[in-house]
Design an enzyme around this catalytic site. Structure first.
Site, mmCIF file in Angstrom:
data_model
loop_
_atom_site.group_PDB
_atom_site.id
_atom_site.type_symbol
_atom_site.label_atom_id
_atom_site.label_comp_id
_atom_site.label_asym_id
_atom_site.label_seq_id
_atom_site.Cartn_x
_atom_site.Cartn_y
_atom_site.Cartn_z
ATOM 1 N N PHE A 95 47.299 5.242 -12.486
ATOM 2 C CA PHE A 95 47.241 4.887 -11.069
ATOM 3 C C PHE A 95 45.800 4.918 -10.560
ATOM 4 O O PHE A 95 45.075 5.884 -10.780
ATOM 5 C CB PHE A 95 48.119 5.841 -10.253
ATOM 6 C CG PHE A 95 48.222 5.433 -8.820
ATOM 7 C CD1 PHE A 95 49.064 4.385 -8.444
ATOM 8 C CD2 PHE A 95 47.470 6.059 -7.839
ATOM 9 C CE1 PHE A 95 49.148 3.979 -7.116
ATOM 10 C CE2 PHE A 95 47.551 5.663 -6.509
ATOM 11 C CZ PHE A 95 48.394 4.620 -6.148
ATOM 12 N N ASP B 116 50.145 -5.197 -12.585
ATOM 13 C CA ASP B 116 50.719 -4.047 -13.274
ATOM 14 C C ASP B 116 51.878 -4.567 -14.139
ATOM 15 O O ASP B 116 51.651 -5.085 -15.225
ATOM 16 C CB ASP B 116 51.150 -3.054 -12.177
ATOM 17 C CG ASP B 116 51.723 -1.749 -12.679
ATOM 18 O OD1 ASP B 116 51.663 -1.475 -13.881
ATOM 19 O OD2 ASP B 116 52.236 -0.981 -11.842
HETATM 20 P P1 5GP Z 1 53.239 -5.491 -10.199
HETATM 21 O O1 5GP Z 1 54.206 -6.364 -9.455
HETATM 22 O O2 5GP Z 1 52.315 -6.279 -11.119
HETATM 23 O O3 5GP Z 1 53.934 -4.382 -10.929
HETATM 24 O O4 5GP Z 1 52.365 -4.719 -9.155
HETATM 25 C C1 5GP Z 1 51.586 -5.370 -8.282
HETATM 26 C C2 5GP Z 1 51.176 -4.540 -7.090
HETATM 27 O O5 5GP Z 1 51.485 -3.135 -7.206
HETATM 28 C C3 5GP Z 1 49.675 -4.604 -6.967
HETATM 29 O O6 5GP Z 1 49.259 -5.775 -6.319
HETATM 30 C C4 5GP Z 1 49.398 -3.351 -6.184
HETATM 31 O O7 5GP Z 1 49.588 -3.607 -4.812
HETATM 32 C C5 5GP Z 1 50.438 -2.369 -6.683
HETATM 33 N N1 5GP Z 1 49.876 -1.520 -7.755
HETATM 34 C C6 5GP Z 1 50.118 -1.574 -9.075
HETATM 35 N N2 5GP Z 1 49.426 -0.642 -9.744
HETATM 36 C C7 5GP Z 1 48.708 0.022 -8.815
HETATM 37 C C8 5GP Z 1 47.759 1.108 -8.879
HETATM 38 O O8 5GP Z 1 47.425 1.675 -9.925
HETATM 39 N N3 5GP Z 1 47.214 1.508 -7.691
HETATM 40 C C9 5GP Z 1 47.527 0.923 -6.504
HETATM 41 N N4 5GP Z 1 46.941 1.395 -5.416
HETATM 42 N N5 5GP Z 1 48.404 -0.094 -6.416
HETATM 43 C C10 5GP Z 1 48.985 -0.538 -7.553
#
Ligand code: 5GP
Ligand code: MG
Length: 179
Positions: free
Chosen positions: A156, A107
């Site tokens: 999401f 993300d």
């Molecule tokens: P980042 O550090 O890249 O912002 O987010 C990483 C983590 O956030 C992912 O491995 C996941 O666990 C969670 N995450 C980010 N976006 C989503 C989403 O749309 N749905 C879900 N269930 N988890 C997300």
């Protein structure tokens, strides 16, 4: 089943089970080519990537050591915060090893960036990341994932390992929150 309800929220189908499985098979083929003659340690980033890891490793034509790591930044709601904490650490040294990190979704890229640094600081020879899903518009880190299953909009999602408040992980497909 195009719509599902997880707890109090409605979700609609985004990536079908057959599209997921076809893409995962093709990612396996790519990894088999790129890692030919090497023996990278597969590190699955829990909890969200447990199904993706399970399906992906069955397409690999080598027999990798598989380790799990769990970090927390994401508090069970629907957005991630910047702080990182190790909840479950690697169990073997990674000095001099090539690492293939397996993520469910990238993300902001904060988790990815933090994990790359963590692995390199512990002496990894190289760190590459494969993610099933990539929210390109939300990405803020330096280096994007080396391998991407699907680019998705900044919305999401749940299913195929990914949760909404710890539910929805067992869905075989990926679903997007209905607005
Ligand atoms: P980042 O550090 O890249 O912002 O987010 C990483 C983590 O956030 C992912 O491995 C996941 O666990 C969670 N995450 C980010 N976006 C989503 C989403 O749309 N749905 C879900 N269930 N988890 C997300
Ligand atoms: Mg994850």
């Amino acid at each position: 089943m195009n719509d599902v309800k997880v707890l109090d929220k409605e979700f609609t189908l985004s990536i079908s089970e057959s599209d997921l499985q076809a893409r995962i098979a093709s990612l396996g083929t790519t990894l088999n080519k790129d890692y030919k003659g090497r023996d990278p340690l597969v590190v699955s980033v829990l909890n969200g990537s447990f199904l993706f890891t399970a399906d992906l490793v069955r397409h690999l034509d080598w027999d990798p050591e598989i380790q799990f790591i769990r970090v927390s930044s994401y508090k069970g709601g629907m957005s991630s915060s910047g702080e990182m904490q190790i909840l479950l650490d690697l169990k073997t040294p990674i000095q001099g090893k090539d690492i293939l990190l397996v993520e469910d979704i990238v993300d902001t890229g904060n988790t990815l960036e933090w994990l790359r640094t963590y692995m390199m600081n512990r002496g990894a020879a190289s760190v590459n990341l494969i993610t099933l899903l990539f929210k390109e518009e939300a990405f803020q880190a330096k280096t994007p994932p080396e391998y991407i299953g699907f680019n998705i909009p900044n919305e999401f999602v749940v299913g195929y390992g990914m949760d909404y408040a710890e539910h929805g992980r067992s869905l075989p497909a990926v679903y997007t929150l209905k607005s």
